[in-house]
Design a protein around this motif. Sequence first.
Motif, PDB file in Angstrom:
ATOM      1  N   UNK A  45      -3.709   0.944   9.037  1.00 39.21           N
ATOM      2  CA  UNK A  45      -2.181   0.578   9.233  1.00 39.21           C
ATOM      3  C   UNK A  45      -1.522   0.743   8.094  1.00 39.21           C
ATOM      4  N   UNK A  46      -1.800   0.274   7.094  1.00 33.52           N
ATOM      5  CA  UNK A  46      -1.271   0.268   5.615  1.00 33.52           C
ATOM      6  C   UNK A  46      -1.292   1.557   5.221  1.00 33.52           C
ATOM      7  N   UNK A  47      -2.404   2.313   5.240  1.00 31.28           N
ATOM      8  CA  UNK A  47      -2.631   3.566   4.487  1.00 31.28           C
ATOM      9  C   UNK A  47      -2.011   4.847   5.286  1.00 31.28           C
ATOM     10  N   UNK A  69       1.674   3.456   7.446  1.00 27.03           N
ATOM     11  CA  UNK A  69       2.739   3.241   6.498  1.00 27.03           C
ATOM     12  C   UNK A  69       2.787   4.000   4.939  1.00 27.03           C
ATOM     13  N   UNK A  70       1.739   4.921   5.083  1.00 24.37           N
ATOM     14  CA  UNK A  70       1.486   6.093   4.019  1.00 24.37           C
ATOM     15  C   UNK A  70       1.204   5.458   2.623  1.00 24.37           C
ATOM     16  N   UNK A  71       0.759   4.125   2.382  1.00 23.92           N
ATOM     17  CA  UNK A  71       0.675   3.381   1.187  1.00 23.92           C
ATOM     18  C   UNK A  71      -0.741   3.699   0.491  1.00 23.92           C
ATOM     19  N   UNK A  72      -0.735   4.256  -0.692  1.00 28.34           N
ATOM     20  CA  UNK A  72      -2.006   4.795  -1.377  1.00 28.34           C
ATOM     21  C   UNK A  72      -2.884   3.572  -2.066  1.00 28.34           C
ATOM     22  N   UNK A  73      -4.152   3.976  -1.570  1.00 28.77           N
ATOM     23  CA  UNK A  73      -4.992   2.803  -2.245  1.00 28.77           C
ATOM     24  C   UNK A  73      -5.119   2.684  -3.827  1.00 28.77           C
ATOM     25  N   UNK A  74      -4.801   1.748  -4.439  1.00 32.29           N
ATOM     26  CA  UNK A  74      -4.919   1.425  -5.838  1.00 32.29           C
ATOM     27  C   UNK A  74      -6.212   1.038  -6.280  1.00 32.29           C
ATOM     28  N   UNK A 119      -0.510   0.624  -3.268  1.00 39.82           N
ATOM     29  CA  UNK A 119       0.569   0.945  -4.121  1.00 39.82           C
ATOM     30  C   UNK A 119       1.815   0.947  -3.268  1.00 39.82           C
ATOM     31  N   UNK A 120       2.817   0.058  -3.376  1.00 38.46           N
ATOM     32  CA  UNK A 120       4.141  -0.280  -2.430  1.00 38.46           C
ATOM     33  C   UNK A 120       5.203  -0.024  -3.220  1.00 38.46           C
TER      34      UNK A 120
END
Length: 118
Positions: free
Chosen positions: A19-21, A24-29, A40-41
Amino acid sequence: MQSKLLLYPVGDLDTALPFFTEALGLPVKFRDGDRYCALDAGALTLALVAGEERLVEQPALAFKVDEAEDIAAAVTRLVEAGAAVAQPPAQGPHEARAVLHTPEGFALVLSAKLAPAS
């Protein structure tokens, strides 16, 4: 203290992560097994926490204690300002941490680097 971290408790990282990656397109740090994943938000790191890292049941701001101040002193200072201790300082896998409630009742997490072993 600096805050750029929002702890977001989840039941299971593998289930929650798409859901988040993807949505929402948030990359994993950074990911630490099945217990922690930093995303990374932008100016904020969104930290999905599960298992032993799930210190809170609702999203909570997390503050890193400056190296010049130890976590016990930071907790004392915040209690004097009206916070209540929910979980006293304890050693976690990578840092010492404590959970407090703000005067309004919201969870607040403090963390500090562990002293180097001598």
